[in-house]
Design a protein around this motif. Sequence first.
Motif, PDB file in Angstrom:
ATOM      1  N   ARG A  89       0.839  -1.188   0.000  1.00  0.00           N
ATOM      2  CA  ARG A  89       0.000   0.000   0.000  1.00  0.00           C
ATOM      3  C   ARG A  89       0.879   1.244   0.000  1.00  0.00           C
ATOM      4  O   ARG A  89       2.095   1.169   0.245  1.00  0.00           O
ATOM      5  CB  ARG A  89      -0.889   0.000   1.242  1.00  0.00           C
ATOM      6  N   TYR A  90       0.252   2.375  -0.236  1.00  0.00           N
ATOM      7  CA  TYR A  90       1.025   3.630  -0.215  1.00  0.00           C
ATOM      8  C   TYR A  90       1.640   3.863   1.160  1.00  0.00           C
ATOM      9  O   TYR A  90       2.760   4.367   1.270  1.00  0.00           O
ATOM     10  CB  TYR A  90       0.123   4.808  -0.595  1.00  0.00           C
ATOM     11  N   LYS A  91       0.931   3.468   2.233  1.00  0.00           N
ATOM     12  CA  LYS A  91       1.482   3.689   3.574  1.00  0.00           C
ATOM     13  C   LYS A  91       2.767   2.877   3.791  1.00  0.00           C
ATOM     14  O   LYS A  91       3.632   3.273   4.575  1.00  0.00           O
ATOM     15  CB  LYS A  91       0.442   3.352   4.641  1.00  0.00           C
ATOM     16  N   HIS A  92       2.910   1.750   3.095  1.00  0.00           N
ATOM     17  CA  HIS A  92       4.153   0.982   3.188  1.00  0.00           C
ATOM     18  C   HIS A  92       5.299   1.737   2.525  1.00  0.00           C
ATOM     19  O   HIS A  92       6.418   1.760   3.041  1.00  0.00           O
ATOM     20  CB  HIS A  92       3.976  -0.392   2.532  1.00  0.00           C
ATOM     21  N   PHE A  93       5.009   2.338   1.369  1.00  0.00           N
ATOM     22  CA  PHE A  93       6.025   3.185   0.730  1.00  0.00           C
ATOM     23  C   PHE A  93       6.410   4.344   1.647  1.00  0.00           C
ATOM     24  O   PHE A  93       7.581   4.713   1.751  1.00  0.00           O
ATOM     25  CB  PHE A  93       5.499   3.734  -0.600  1.00  0.00           C
ATOM     26  N   ASP A  94       5.416   4.936   2.288  1.00  0.00           N
ATOM     27  CA  ASP A  94       5.660   6.071   3.175  1.00  0.00           C
ATOM     28  C   ASP A  94       6.539   5.653   4.347  1.00  0.00           C
ATOM     29  O   ASP A  94       7.447   6.388   4.767  1.00  0.00           O
ATOM     30  CB  ASP A  94       4.315   6.612   3.679  1.00  0.00           C
ATOM     31  N   TRP A  95       6.296   4.464   4.898  1.00  0.00           N
ATOM     32  CA  TRP A  95       7.139   3.954   5.990  1.00  0.00           C
ATOM     33  C   TRP A  95       8.570   3.740   5.512  1.00  0.00           C
ATOM     34  O   TRP A  95       9.529   4.103   6.198  1.00  0.00           O
ATOM     35  CB  TRP A  95       6.543   2.643   6.507  1.00  0.00           C
ATOM     36  N   LEU A  96       8.725   3.155   4.320  1.00  0.00           N
ATOM     37  CA  LEU A  96      10.060   2.918   3.784  1.00  0.00           C
ATOM     38  C   LEU A  96      10.806   4.233   3.580  1.00  0.00           C
ATOM     39  O   LEU A  96      11.993   4.353   3.922  1.00  0.00           O
ATOM     40  CB  LEU A  96       9.964   2.169   2.449  1.00  0.00           C
ATOM     41  N   TYR A  97      10.122   5.227   3.024  1.00  0.00           N
ATOM     42  CA  TYR A  97      10.759   6.530   2.821  1.00  0.00           C
ATOM     43  C   TYR A  97      11.269   7.100   4.147  1.00  0.00           C
ATOM     44  O   TYR A  97      12.404   7.600   4.234  1.00  0.00           O
ATOM     45  CB  TYR A  97       9.775   7.504   2.179  1.00  0.00           C
ATOM     46  N   ALA A  98      10.449   7.032   5.205  1.00  0.00           N
ATOM     47  CA  ALA A  98      10.849   7.575   6.501  1.00  0.00           C
ATOM     48  C   ALA A  98      12.081   6.865   7.049  1.00  0.00           C
ATOM     49  O   ALA A  98      12.995   7.509   7.591  1.00  0.00           O
ATOM     50  CB  ALA A  98       9.692   7.472   7.494  1.00  0.00           C
ATOM     51  N   ARG A  99      12.145   5.541   6.873  1.00  0.00           N
ATOM     52  CA  ARG A  99      13.300   4.786   7.379  1.00  0.00           C
ATOM     53  C   ARG A  99      14.573   5.144   6.605  1.00  0.00           C
ATOM     54  O   ARG A  99      15.643   5.321   7.185  1.00  0.00           O
ATOM     55  CB  ARG A  99      13.037   3.275   7.268  1.00  0.00           C
ATOM     56  N   LEU A 100      14.477   5.232   5.279  1.00  0.00           N
ATOM     57  CA  LEU A 100      15.653   5.546   4.467  1.00  0.00           C
ATOM     58  C   LEU A 100      16.141   6.963   4.744  1.00  0.00           C
ATOM     59  O   LEU A 100      17.352   7.207   4.852  1.00  0.00           O
ATOM     60  CB  LEU A 100      15.323   5.384   2.977  1.00  0.00           C
ATOM     61  N   ALA A 101      15.214   7.910   4.848  1.00  0.00           N
ATOM     62  CA  ALA A 101      15.606   9.302   5.091  1.00  0.00           C
ATOM     63  C   ALA A 101      16.263   9.452   6.458  1.00  0.00           C
ATOM     64  O   ALA A 101      17.192  10.255   6.624  1.00  0.00           O
ATOM     65  CB  ALA A 101      14.382  10.205   4.978  1.00  0.00           C
ATOM     66  N   GLU A 102      15.811   8.682   7.445  1.00  0.00           N
ATOM     67  CA  GLU A 102      16.398   8.773   8.777  1.00  0.00           C
ATOM     68  C   GLU A 102      17.780   8.130   8.816  1.00  0.00           C
ATOM     69  O   GLU A 102      18.700   8.656   9.458  1.00  0.00           O
ATOM     70  CB  GLU A 102      15.487   8.076   9.784  1.00  0.00           C
ATOM     71  N   LYS A 103      17.938   7.014   8.128  1.00  0.00           N
ATOM     72  CA  LYS A 103      19.190   6.252   8.239  1.00  0.00           C
ATOM     73  C   LYS A 103      20.330   6.856   7.432  1.00  0.00           C
ATOM     74  O   LYS A 103      21.493   6.776   7.836  1.00  0.00           O
ATOM     75  CB  LYS A 103      18.951   4.808   7.800  1.00  0.00           C
ATOM     76  N   PHE A 104      20.030   7.474   6.291  1.00  0.00           N
ATOM     77  CA  PHE A 104      21.092   7.902   5.371  1.00  0.00           C
ATOM     78  C   PHE A 104      21.091   9.422   5.208  1.00  0.00           C
ATOM     79  O   PHE A 104      20.530   9.953   4.254  1.00  0.00           O
ATOM     80  CB  PHE A 104      20.907   7.229   4.012  1.00  0.00           C
ATOM     81  N   PRO A 105      21.726  10.151   6.141  1.00  0.00           N
ATOM     82  CA  PRO A 105      21.689  11.625   6.075  1.00  0.00           C
ATOM     83  C   PRO A 105      22.525  12.221   4.946  1.00  0.00           C
ATOM     84  O   PRO A 105      22.355  13.403   4.635  1.00  0.00           O
ATOM     85  CB  PRO A 105      22.247  12.040   7.442  1.00  0.00           C
TER      86      PRO A 105
END
Length: 592
Positions: free
Chosen positions: A280-296
Amino acid sequence: TALRARALYDFRSENPGEISLREHEVLSLCSEQDIEGWLEGVNSRGDRRLFPASYVQVIRAPEPGPAGDGGPGAPARYANVPPGGFKPLPAAPPASFKPPPDAFQPLLQPQQAPLPSTFQPPAAGFPYGGGGGYQPGALGSGAYPDLDGSSSAGGGAAGRYRLSTRSDLSLGSRGGSAPPQHHPSWAKSSATVSRNLNRFSTFVKSGGEAFVLGEASGFVKDGDKLCVVLGPYGPEWQKNPYPFQCTIDDPTKQTKFKGMKSYISYKLVPTHTQVPVHRRYKHFDWLYARLAEKFPVISVPHLPEKQATGRFEEDFISKRRKGLIWWMNHMASHPVLAQCDVFQHFLTCPSSTDEKAWKQGKRKAEKDEMVGANFFLTLSTPPAAALDLQEVESKIDGFKCFTKKMDDSTLQLNHTANEFARKQVTGFKKEYQNVGQSFRGLSQAFELDQQAFSAGLNQAIAFTGDAYDAIGELFAEQPRQDLDPVMDLLALYQGHLAKFPDIIHVQKGALTKVKESRRHVEEGKMEVQKADGIQDRCNTISFATLAEIHHFHQIRVRDFKSQMQHFLQQQIIFFQKVTQNLLGKRRCTIFP
C-alpha cells in the motif's frame, strides 16, 4: 577603566543582535567575559551588539569608558541576545588563508599524515581488494579490533567490529606533549571545539556533529559497511554487484474491516527474485521515513504527494503509480539504498501472507542502532588518499550553485509544460474543432447550389473539417504521451534537489569544525592529533558527500537523456499523425 578590543578579521552580521566588524576596527567592550564564544561591545558609531570573541583581540590598556556604557541607565548585559539563542560561531580565517586552487585540479592529494584508526581499521581487519572495495569476512571471529588497532574478546559472530570515535576534545597539552609555542598567555586555559547552539540544525540532528567531535561508538557488521571507492572522476559509491529493477503494476482497490476501510494495493515484482509482493502507499511512506532517517548523506526524494479526496479516481491512481515507478527505480539503482536491509525487506517480505515476518522486519528496522552519529561509522573510505579540504569546499560550493540553478529551471520548465499541456487539452482542441466546424459550415452552404460539378468540392471541404476535428483530438491526447512523463521526472528531481541543502549543510558543518580546530592548534590550545582526528572524520563525510554528488550526476544524465529522447520521438509520431490525417482527407478530395 574600559576594555577595548581590536578586530582581527572582517565579520558580517547575519542577525539583528549582531554587529559587523572591519579588520583593525577598535570597539569598546561591555565585559571581557564572553558568553558561549560571543562578546558584547560598542563600535565607533555607537551600535551596541554581539560579535564573535575569536574575531577580536582584547586591548588591556586603560581607556576612559564611553558615555553610553555603564551607570544605572545602561542597558543590561547581553540585552541583544536573539530570542532563538546564539548561532554557531563562524570560523575565523587564518592569517595564511589563500584562495582555493583552480577547480579543475585533482581533488585527491597524497596522504600527508597517517589516517586515524577511527575511520580506517587496521589492514588485517578491513583489507581493500582490487578497485578499493571492502572485502567482507576478511577478519576471523572472536576478536573486535578497537580504534587503537588492538583487539578485545568478542564472543560474537565473525565480521562484526566495534568502532568508536570517542576522544577527549579538551585543549591544551597532556601526556607529556611539548608545550605550544608562540601563543598569548591568555590562551593557556583549556577549551573545546564549540557545539552548534542550534540543536535543531541538520548537522546536529543527523549525528554529523557528534561524529566529527568523536562521540560515536557502535558495532559495525560486514553487511553494514558502505564503501566509497576512487573512480575515474573522483569518489563514488562502490557499485552494487547484483543490480536489479522493480516493476509496479496492477493497482487494485482492496477493503478490510468488513468493507469499512478501502485502499489501493500495488503489485511489486523485483527482477532479482521474480516473486510478487503487494504494498500500500502507507508501506512506501514507511520505507521513505526509514531511508531518510538512516542515510543523512544520501538523497532520498519525497514520494508522490498524498490526496485527501479522489484517491480512488482512475487518473489519480495512474499518476501515483507512475510517480512510484520513478521513485522505486531511483531507489533500486542507488548502490547503497538498493542493498540495505530495510529496502530488501520491503521488496521481498510478503506482508499479505506472512504478517508476522513483516512486523518482525519492520520492528528491526525501526530499532536500527546504526543511525545518527553511528551511521557515519559504517562509511569506509579509500585508505591511501586524503582530500584537499579547500578543493572539496570549492566543489561543494559549485554544486550548491548548480542545484540552485537546476531547481529554478525545473520549476520554470514544469510551469511551462503544465500550461502548454492545459492549452493542448482545452484550448487547442477547441480551436481546431472550431476551424473544422467552420469548414463544414462552408461545405453545407455550397451544397445548397445543387450543381453536380460542385459535389466534389463540397465533399473535399467537409473532409477537411473532419480532419481538423481529428487533429483537435490528437492535441488533447498528446500530453499523456510526452509532456506528462517530463513533468513526472521534474517532480522527482525537485524532490532530490530539496534534499541536497541538508546534505551540504552536514558537510559544511564538519568543515567548520575543522577550521575551528586548526585555529585552536595555531593558538596553542589544541593538540595536533586531536585536530587531525577531526579533519579525518570530516574527510569521511566529504568522501560520502562527493560520492553522492557523483551518483546524482550519473542518474541525472541517464534520466534526462532517456526522457528527452522519448519526448522528441513522441513529438515526431504526433506530427506524423497530423500529416496522415491531412493526407488521408486529401486523397478523398478532388484537390491535386
